[in-house]
Design an enzyme around this catalytic site. Structure first.
Site, PDB file in Angstrom:
ATOM      1  NE  ARG A 180      -1.808  -2.271   3.319  1.00  0.00           N
ATOM      2  CZ  ARG A 180      -2.135  -2.911   4.238  1.00  0.00           C
ATOM      3  NH1 ARG A 180      -3.197  -2.669   4.952  1.00  0.00           N
ATOM      4  NH2 ARG A 180      -1.292  -3.740   5.113  1.00  0.00           N
TER       5      ARG A 180
ATOM      6  N   GLY B  84       2.127 -13.704   5.087  1.00  0.00           N
ATOM      7  CA  GLY B  84       1.449 -13.115   6.199  1.00  0.00           C
ATOM      8  C   GLY B  84       2.101 -13.102   7.453  1.00  0.00           C
TER       9      GLY B  84
ATOM     10  CG  ASP C 209       3.203  -1.526  10.107  1.00  0.00           C
ATOM     11  OD1 ASP C 209       3.184  -2.011  11.516  1.00  0.00           O
ATOM     12  OD2 ASP C 209       2.681  -1.674   9.468  1.00  0.00           O
TER      13      ASP C 209
ATOM     14  CD  GLU D 114      -6.285  -9.027  10.637  1.00  0.00           C
ATOM     15  OE1 GLU D 114      -5.717  -8.182   9.759  1.00  0.00           O
ATOM     16  OE2 GLU D 114      -6.213  -9.231  11.996  1.00  0.00           O
TER      17      GLU D 114
ATOM     18  NE  ARG E  92      28.685  23.860   0.669  1.00  0.00           N
ATOM     19  CZ  ARG E  92      29.604  24.136  -0.216  1.00  0.00           C
ATOM     20  NH1 ARG E  92      29.810  25.353  -0.995  1.00  0.00           N
ATOM     21  NH2 ARG E  92      30.232  23.296  -0.806  1.00  0.00           N
TER      22      ARG E  92
ATOM     23  CE  LYS F  28      34.302  23.499   1.261  1.00  0.00           C
ATOM     24  NZ  LYS F  28      35.369  23.141   0.367  1.00  0.00           N
TER      25      LYS F  28
ATOM     26  CG  ASN G 196      34.695  43.245  10.378  1.00  0.00           C
ATOM     27  OD1 ASN G 196      33.556  43.226  10.950  1.00  0.00           O
ATOM     28  ND2 ASN G 196      34.458  43.968   9.221  1.00  0.00           N
TER      29      ASN G 196
ATOM     30  CB  ALA H   6      30.319  43.938   2.232  1.00  0.00           C
TER      31      ALA H   6
ATOM     32  CB  SER I  60      34.171  46.134   0.764  1.00  0.00           C
ATOM     33  OG  SER I  60      33.660  46.618   2.022  1.00  0.00           O
TER      34      SER I  60
HETATM   35  C1  UD1 Z   1      -1.929  -6.451  11.222  1.00  0.00           C
HETATM   36  C2  UD1 Z   1      -2.737  -7.505  11.979  1.00  0.00           C
HETATM   37  C3  UD1 Z   1      -3.840  -6.620  12.437  1.00  0.00           C
HETATM   38  C4  UD1 Z   1      -3.565  -5.461  13.417  1.00  0.00           C
HETATM   39  C5  UD1 Z   1      -2.602  -4.405  12.673  1.00  0.00           C
HETATM   40  C6  UD1 Z   1      -1.876  -3.283  13.553  1.00  0.00           C
HETATM   41  C7  UD1 Z   1      -2.730  -9.612  11.191  1.00  0.00           C
HETATM   42  C8  UD1 Z   1      -3.145 -10.782  10.427  1.00  0.00           C
HETATM   43  N1  UD1 Z   1      -2.993  -8.463  11.066  1.00  0.00           N
HETATM   44  O1  UD1 Z   1      -2.610  -6.154   9.987  1.00  0.00           O
HETATM   45  O2  UD1 Z   1      -4.743  -7.555  13.142  1.00  0.00           O
HETATM   46  O3  UD1 Z   1      -4.748  -4.610  13.803  1.00  0.00           O
HETATM   47  O4  UD1 Z   1      -1.639  -5.216  12.159  1.00  0.00           O
HETATM   48  O5  UD1 Z   1      -1.229  -2.557  12.904  1.00  0.00           O
HETATM   49  O6  UD1 Z   1      -1.618  -9.922  12.168  1.00  0.00           O
HETATM   50  N2  UD1 Z   1       4.968  -8.785   8.016  1.00  0.00           N
HETATM   51  C9  UD1 Z   1       5.938  -9.511   7.526  1.00  0.00           C
HETATM   52  N3  UD1 Z   1       5.783 -10.770   6.836  1.00  0.00           N
HETATM   53  C10 UD1 Z   1       4.426 -10.777   6.002  1.00  0.00           C
HETATM   54  C11 UD1 Z   1       3.360  -9.750   6.381  1.00  0.00           C
HETATM   55  C12 UD1 Z   1       3.882  -9.040   7.233  1.00  0.00           C
HETATM   56  O7  UD1 Z   1       7.027  -9.501   8.140  1.00  0.00           O
HETATM   57  O8  UD1 Z   1       4.305 -11.690   5.404  1.00  0.00           O
HETATM   58  C13 UD1 Z   1       5.403  -7.496   8.789  1.00  0.00           C
HETATM   59  C14 UD1 Z   1       5.067  -6.390   8.087  1.00  0.00           C
HETATM   60  O9  UD1 Z   1       6.461  -5.850   7.636  1.00  0.00           O
HETATM   61  C15 UD1 Z   1       4.781  -5.510   9.277  1.00  0.00           C
HETATM   62  C16 UD1 Z   1       3.982  -6.179  10.215  1.00  0.00           C
HETATM   63  O10 UD1 Z   1       4.303  -7.663   9.852  1.00  0.00           O
HETATM   64  O11 UD1 Z   1       5.773  -4.704   9.820  1.00  0.00           O
HETATM   65  C17 UD1 Z   1       2.567  -6.393  10.122  1.00  0.00           C
HETATM   66  O12 UD1 Z   1       2.003  -6.559   8.607  1.00  0.00           O
HETATM   67  P1  UD1 Z   1       0.847  -5.553   7.815  1.00  0.00           P
HETATM   68  O13 UD1 Z   1       0.764  -6.185   6.522  1.00  0.00           O
HETATM   69  O14 UD1 Z   1       1.243  -3.851   8.123  1.00  0.00           O
HETATM   70  O15 UD1 Z   1      -0.591  -6.161   8.670  1.00  0.00           O
HETATM   71  P2  UD1 Z   1      -1.900  -5.433   8.815  1.00  0.00           P
HETATM   72  O16 UD1 Z   1      -2.553  -5.341   7.741  1.00  0.00           O
HETATM   73  O17 UD1 Z   1      -1.553  -3.876   9.396  1.00  0.00           O
HETATM   74 CA    CA Z   2       0.387  -2.824   9.636  1.00  0.00          CA
END
Ligand code: UD1
Ligand code: CA
Length: 479
Positions: A28, A94, A119, A171, A349, A367, A393, A396, A423
């Site tokens: 996204r 996931g 994140d 979710e 700088r 610089k 000093n 200018a 100057s």
């Molecule tokens: C996730 C939660 C959701 C929660 C939200 C809070 C799940 C299924 N969902 O959703 O319930 O409300 O966070 O912010 O857990 N990541 C991986 N590998 C993957 C997928 C994700 O390392 O395959 C990491 C991402 O980099 C990120 C974190 O997991 O830092 C969360 O993933 P993200 O896709 O942002 O989950 P959300 O859709 O926000």
């Molecule tokens: Ca997230």
């Protein structure tokens, strides 16, 4: 004794490991840079999470990486003093899959596992500590940090059963209309009993709207086995805010800025207009300093006490001494001494060093040069690769001609103490102006001038010895 109590009793001072989930694609974001490397208040998202983990006592810290893993690894290492291990998630299947990859990297570790997303930059260390204590006190198999949001759109919803216990997490994409109305959300911050987590992760599948392994499904797996799952509600709901798009990056950025500014004000800094004051995480500002509107303090900038900064100032990795004044200026990798004056309209700088009480004024660029204590470059000058002594000093329009266009070589200009540069003087480097000498307006100095001389012309040549005026009283103003 219930299983929970047994666990709780055995849990005092159990080891804790952390797994940071940072392998996601960040679809996204529509970016060629991995999401967790986008910065907020001068620090990549993953840096904020590592910062929140910093005060915790952790036996191991694993970062799950996926997309652009090398870039994420390098950045993460540079953002914490803690020793990190990295686990590669080959395919982004996931959060459940990411947790499994992270858990595998923990080897034979036994104890509790803290799982955090990469994140959520508003999460605080104290909240993590509270979550872990709650988990240990209740002896739950899993404890999830939750928050109540006025707009829960996009987050996993916490579904509680009749007795109020957490039953499952659903979710957004899989919610019924009724579930969508739930305002308590999953923050993606968890503590698990490691053994319970490991077993539960083998039981989750991809039978959901996104066809991903959801870490959230571990809740129902544990509940079906009769294992206790706890929820710990964050006092400050903003800590739950995750960043999935650049729109959220800006929204959360504004909140983080507000938090930083509030911290500074409570510590004794006056901020005239917090909405137009941009201070990075990690910047320090001393007491009774005033930050005027449109002030930007970035990177490792440190500002002393009783300074006046702004309006319209951008300082990057710059150190400012006490009681300095900086107006309408840009500085990077510079040092501004105590009581020094910069601006308006000044560009410092890298390597620009202003001594105590020195001045770099209007339309002045400096610089890699030292401007000594009490020396002044008030208007329209370029000072590069120069060493300027005390009480000098600079008139200018003076320019240090530091660059030889034919050879490409840069050379140094040395101006000793008590010199007056007339100057529009051109100082053709390498060149030295001896202590107490004076140059006439429009002089082109291409040869060294010995101390105590008056030098004029092009090329400038000493014409006579300088008459020295009787010393002014200290504190007297020079123009
Ligand atoms: C996730 C939660 C959701 C929660 C939200 C809070 C799940 C299924 N969902 O959703 O319930 O409300 O966070 O912010 O857990 N990541 C991986 N590998 C993957 C997928 C994700 O390392 O395959 C990491 C991402 O980099 C990120 C974190 O997991 O830092 C969360 O993933 P993200 O896709 O942002 O989950 P959300 O859709 O926000
Ligand atoms: Ca997230």
């Amino acid at each position: 004794m219930a299983t929970g109590e047994l666990r709780s009793a055995a849990r005092v001072a159990r080891p804790l490991a952390a797994v940071v989930l940072a392998g996601g694609e960040g679809k996204r974001f529509r970016s060629s840079t991995p999401k967790v490397l986008h910065a907020l208040c001068g620090r990549p998202l993953i840096g904020h999470m590592l910062h929140a983990l910093a005060p915790l006592e952790l036996a191991r810290t694993v970062v799950v990486v996926g997309r652009e893993s090398d870039r994420v690894k390098e950045a993460a290492k540079a953002l914490t003093k803690r020793k990190l291990s990295f686990a590669l998630q080959e395919e982004q299947l996931g959060t459940g899959d990411a947790a499994r990859v992270g858990d595998d990297a923990l080897g034979r570790f036994t104890g509790d596992v803290l799982i955090v997303p990469g994140d959520s930059p508003l999460l605080r260390a104290e909240t993590l500590e509270g979550l872990v204590s709650h988990h240990r006190a209740t002896g739950a198999a899993a404890t999830v940090l939750t928050a109540q949001l006025t707009d829960p759109t996009g987050y996993g919803r916490i579904v509680r059963g009749a007795g109020g216990a957490v039953d499952r997490i659903v979710e957004e994409a899989d919610t019924t209309q009724e579930e969508r109305a739930i305002v308590e959300v999953n923050t993606s911050v968890w503590v698990f009993d490691r053994a319970a987590l490991r077993t539960a992760l083998t039981k989750i599948d991809r039978a959901n709207a996104q066809q991903e392994f959801y870490l959230t499904d571990v809740v129902s797996v544990l509940r079906e086995k009769g294992e206790p799952v706890e929820a710990f509600l964050a006092q400050d709901a903003t800590e739950a805010l995750g960043i999935n798009s650049r729109v959220q990056l800006a929204e959360v950025g504004a909140l983080l800025r507000g938090r930083i500014n509030e911290g500074l004000m409570l510590d004794g800094v006056t901020i005239i207009d917090p909405a137009s004051t941009f201070v990075d995480a990690g910047v320090t500002v001393g007491r009774d300093t005033i930050l005027q509107p449109m002030t930007h303090l970035h990177g490792s900038t440190r500002v002393g006490e009783r300074c006046e900064i702004g309006p319209n100032v951008r300082l990057v990795d710059t150190v400012v001494g006490d009681e300095a004044s900086v107006i309408n200026a840009v500085a990077k990798d510079a040092e501004i001494g105590a009581r020094a004056q910069v601006g308006p309209f000044t560009y410092l700088r890298p390597g620009a060093v202003l001594g105590e009480g020195a001045k770099a004024g209007t339309y002045v660029e400096v610089k890699k040069s030292v401007i000594g204590k009490g020396s002044k470059v008030p208007h329209l000058s370029y000072i590069g690769d120069a060493e300027i002594g005390k009480n000098v000093n600079i008139g200018a329009g003076t320019i240090t001609c530091n660059y030889d266009g034919e050879t490409g070589v840069k050379s140094k200009t040395v101006i000793e103490d008590d010199v007056l540069i007339g100057s529009d003087t051109m100082l053709v480097a390498p060149v030295r102006v001896g202590k107490g000498s004076v140059t006439g307006a429009g002089a082109v100095v291409s040869r060294d001038i010995p101390p105590g001389q008056v030098a004029v012309g092009a090329p400038a040549r000493p014409v006579r010895k300088r008459k020295v005026k009787p010393q002014k009283k200290k504190g007297g103003r020079t123009k």
